[in-house]
Design a protein around this motif. Structure first.
Motif, mmCIF file in Angstrom:
data_model
loop_
_atom_site.group_PDB
_atom_site.id
_atom_site.type_symbol
_atom_site.label_atom_id
_atom_site.label_comp_id
_atom_site.label_asym_id
_atom_site.label_seq_id
_atom_site.Cartn_x
_atom_site.Cartn_y
_atom_site.Cartn_z
ATOM 1 N N HIS A 53 27.334 -28.049 -20.986
ATOM 2 C CA HIS A 53 26.739 -27.391 -22.431
ATOM 3 C C HIS A 53 26.935 -25.820 -22.239
ATOM 4 O O HIS A 53 27.624 -25.129 -23.135
ATOM 5 N N LEU A 54 26.430 -25.355 -21.135
ATOM 6 C CA LEU A 54 26.571 -23.879 -20.898
ATOM 7 C C LEU A 54 28.092 -23.343 -20.905
ATOM 8 O O LEU A 54 28.407 -22.483 -21.218
ATOM 9 N N MET A 55 28.959 -24.210 -20.271
ATOM 10 C CA MET A 55 30.367 -23.989 -20.397
ATOM 11 C C MET A 55 30.890 -23.705 -21.877
ATOM 12 O O MET A 55 31.806 -23.053 -22.075
ATOM 13 N N ASN A 56 30.412 -24.701 -22.648
ATOM 14 C CA ASN A 56 30.881 -24.588 -24.034
ATOM 15 C C ASN A 56 30.624 -23.282 -24.571
ATOM 16 O O ASN A 56 31.109 -22.565 -25.242
ATOM 17 N N LEU A 57 29.055 -22.954 -24.228
ATOM 18 C CA LEU A 57 28.576 -21.572 -24.930
ATOM 19 C C LEU A 57 29.434 -20.552 -24.485
ATOM 20 O O LEU A 57 29.283 -19.498 -25.201
ATOM 21 N N ALA A 58 29.513 -20.493 -23.305
ATOM 22 C CA ALA A 58 30.211 -19.261 -22.641
ATOM 23 C C ALA A 58 31.648 -19.272 -22.868
ATOM 24 O O ALA A 58 32.286 -18.233 -22.274
ATOM 25 N N GLY A 59 32.104 -20.117 -23.814
ATOM 26 C CA GLY A 59 33.593 -20.168 -24.031
ATOM 27 C C GLY A 59 34.495 -20.674 -23.099
ATOM 28 O O GLY A 59 35.819 -20.342 -22.960
ATOM 29 N N LYS A 60 34.099 -21.594 -22.301
ATOM 30 C CA LYS A 60 34.962 -21.965 -21.192
ATOM 31 C C LYS A 60 34.979 -23.619 -21.459
ATOM 32 O O LYS A 60 34.691 -24.400 -20.276
ATOM 33 N N PRO A 61 35.682 -24.382 -22.341
ATOM 34 C CA PRO A 61 35.607 -25.351 -22.624
ATOM 35 C C PRO A 61 36.517 -26.376 -21.677
ATOM 36 O O PRO A 61 35.976 -27.518 -21.348
ATOM 37 N N GLN A 62 37.319 -25.473 -21.037
ATOM 38 C CA GLN A 62 38.234 -26.458 -19.890
ATOM 39 C C GLN A 62 37.262 -26.932 -18.619
ATOM 40 O O GLN A 62 37.131 -27.818 -18.104
ATOM 41 N N GLU A 63 36.373 -25.792 -18.472
ATOM 42 C CA GLU A 63 35.267 -26.095 -17.292
ATOM 43 C C GLU A 63 34.281 -27.222 -17.869
ATOM 44 O O GLU A 63 33.824 -28.061 -17.001
ATOM 45 N N ALA A 64 33.826 -27.195 -18.973
ATOM 46 C CA ALA A 64 32.979 -28.109 -19.638
ATOM 47 C C ALA A 64 33.725 -29.710 -19.454
ATOM 48 O O ALA A 64 32.915 -30.487 -18.944
ATOM 49 N N MET A 90 28.169 -36.766 -24.535
ATOM 50 C CA MET A 90 29.224 -36.975 -25.399
ATOM 51 C C MET A 90 29.512 -36.023 -26.699
ATOM 52 O O MET A 90 30.515 -35.705 -26.691
ATOM 53 N N THR A 91 28.270 -35.655 -27.156
ATOM 54 C CA THR A 91 28.734 -34.303 -28.053
ATOM 55 C C THR A 91 29.176 -33.359 -27.386
ATOM 56 O O THR A 91 29.783 -32.678 -28.036
ATOM 57 N N ASN A 92 28.717 -32.723 -26.375
ATOM 58 C CA ASN A 92 29.037 -31.687 -25.429
ATOM 59 C C ASN A 92 30.698 -31.868 -25.433
ATOM 60 O O ASN A 92 31.366 -31.026 -25.346
ATOM 61 N N LEU A 93 30.910 -33.109 -24.713
ATOM 62 C CA LEU A 93 32.474 -33.281 -24.445
ATOM 63 C C LEU A 93 33.115 -33.327 -25.773
ATOM 64 O O LEU A 93 34.214 -32.624 -25.577
ATOM 65 N N ALA A 94 32.721 -34.035 -26.864
ATOM 66 C CA ALA A 94 33.457 -33.450 -28.002
ATOM 67 C C ALA A 94 33.475 -32.237 -28.610
ATOM 68 O O ALA A 94 34.766 -31.899 -29.019
ATOM 69 N N ASP A 95 32.539 -31.427 -28.386
ATOM 70 C CA ASP A 95 32.609 -30.026 -28.680
ATOM 71 C C ASP A 95 33.901 -29.332 -27.911
ATOM 72 O O ASP A 95 34.310 -28.633 -28.181
ATOM 73 N N ALA A 96 33.779 -29.608 -26.532
ATOM 74 C CA ALA A 96 34.846 -29.065 -25.767
ATOM 75 C C ALA A 96 36.203 -29.542 -26.083
ATOM 76 O O ALA A 96 37.182 -28.514 -26.322
ATOM 77 N N TYR A 97 36.378 -30.681 -26.264
ATOM 78 C CA TYR A 97 37.820 -31.233 -26.926
ATOM 79 C C TYR A 97 37.951 -30.406 -28.094
ATOM 80 O O TYR A 97 39.157 -30.095 -28.553
ATOM 81 N N SER A 98 37.255 -30.264 -29.101
ATOM 82 C CA SER A 98 37.414 -29.368 -30.364
ATOM 83 C C SER A 98 37.698 -28.056 -30.090
ATOM 84 O O SER A 98 38.649 -27.616 -30.611
ATOM 85 N N LEU A 99 37.198 -27.552 -28.987
ATOM 86 C CA LEU A 99 37.330 -26.148 -28.685
ATOM 87 C C LEU A 99 38.800 -25.907 -28.072
ATOM 88 O O LEU A 99 39.471 -24.799 -28.259
ATOM 89 N N LEU A 100 39.345 -27.093 -27.690
ATOM 90 C CA LEU A 100 40.459 -26.947 -26.784
ATOM 91 C C LEU A 100 41.741 -27.749 -27.778
ATOM 92 O O LEU A 100 42.662 -27.855 -27.207
ATOM 93 N N ASN A 101 41.311 -27.660 -29.032
ATOM 94 C CA ASN A 101 42.070 -28.080 -30.066
ATOM 95 C C ASN A 101 42.946 -29.799 -29.531
ATOM 96 O O ASN A 101 43.748 -30.069 -30.081
ATOM 97 N N ARG A 102 41.902 -30.515 -29.032
ATOM 98 C CA ARG A 102 42.149 -31.933 -28.566
ATOM 99 C C ARG A 102 41.327 -32.763 -29.759
ATOM 100 O O ARG A 102 40.608 -33.245 -29.450
ATOM 101 N N THR A 103 42.251 -32.305 -31.055
ATOM 102 C CA THR A 103 41.407 -32.989 -32.092
ATOM 103 C C THR A 103 41.114 -34.328 -32.093
ATOM 104 O O THR A 103 39.968 -35.004 -32.600
ATOM 105 N N GLU A 104 42.226 -35.254 -31.853
ATOM 106 C CA GLU A 104 42.067 -36.694 -32.126
ATOM 107 C C GLU A 104 40.968 -37.243 -30.895
ATOM 108 O O GLU A 104 40.038 -38.065 -31.223
ATOM 109 N N GLU A 105 40.604 -36.754 -29.677
ATOM 110 C CA GLU A 105 39.877 -37.061 -28.876
ATOM 111 C C GLU A 105 38.500 -36.689 -29.196
ATOM 112 O O GLU A 105 37.481 -37.408 -29.317
ATOM 113 N N ALA A 106 38.444 -35.298 -29.914
ATOM 114 C CA ALA A 106 37.155 -34.831 -30.482
ATOM 115 C C ALA A 106 36.539 -35.647 -31.580
ATOM 116 O O ALA A 106 35.376 -36.077 -31.667
#
Length: 128
Positions: A53-64, A90-106
């Motif tokens: 969750h923190l990695m998403n907030l810090a703008g590091k979705p790949q780390e998330a 699951m929510t945090n992983l979907a957020d990370a996928y979305s931030l990485l433009n992995r739209t289908e997975e998100a």
């Protein structure tokens, strides 16, 4: 005891937007947990979820993604999908996928998690 304290400290840093300090506290807690071998698996799940969750907030979705992808099947195996921590991961992983433009997975993960969060948290909870 020290792991619990570090988790509380990390959470406090997270709430105040001090992400590098929060990350450092989470990582130290995880390191202690892994090296001690005496910590409950549930604490490892919670620490990993917090760090993701923190990695998403810090703008590091790949780390998330790096933290959350291997964690999700372990939590599902231990608790099933109808469990709050599972839905949080699951929510945090979907957020990370979305931030990485992995739209289908998100979209796929969000479509799975919404009914779970409704069931686990209730339809009137702010996170559903």
């Amino acid at each position: 005891m020290r792991v619990s304290l570090l988790t509380v400290i990390a959470s406090g840093y997270n709430r105040t937007g001090q992400f590098p300090l929060s990350q450092q506290a989470y990582e130290e807690a995880i390191e202690i947990a892994e090296s001690s071998g005496m910590i409950a698996e549930e604490n490892r799940f919670n620490l990993g979820a917090g760090l993701g969750h923190l990695m998403n907030l810090a703008g590091k979705p790949q780390e998330a993604v790096r933290v959350l992808e291997p964690l999700l099947p372990k939590v599902v195996e231990a608790h099933g999908k109808d469990y709050r921590l599972t839905s949080d991961i699951m929510t945090n992983l979907a957020d990370a996928y979305s931030l990485l433009n992995r739209t289908e997975e998100a979209v796929q993960l969000f479509s799975e998690v919404v009914p779970i969060r409704d069931a686990v948290l209730g339809p009137h909870h702010r996170a559903t």
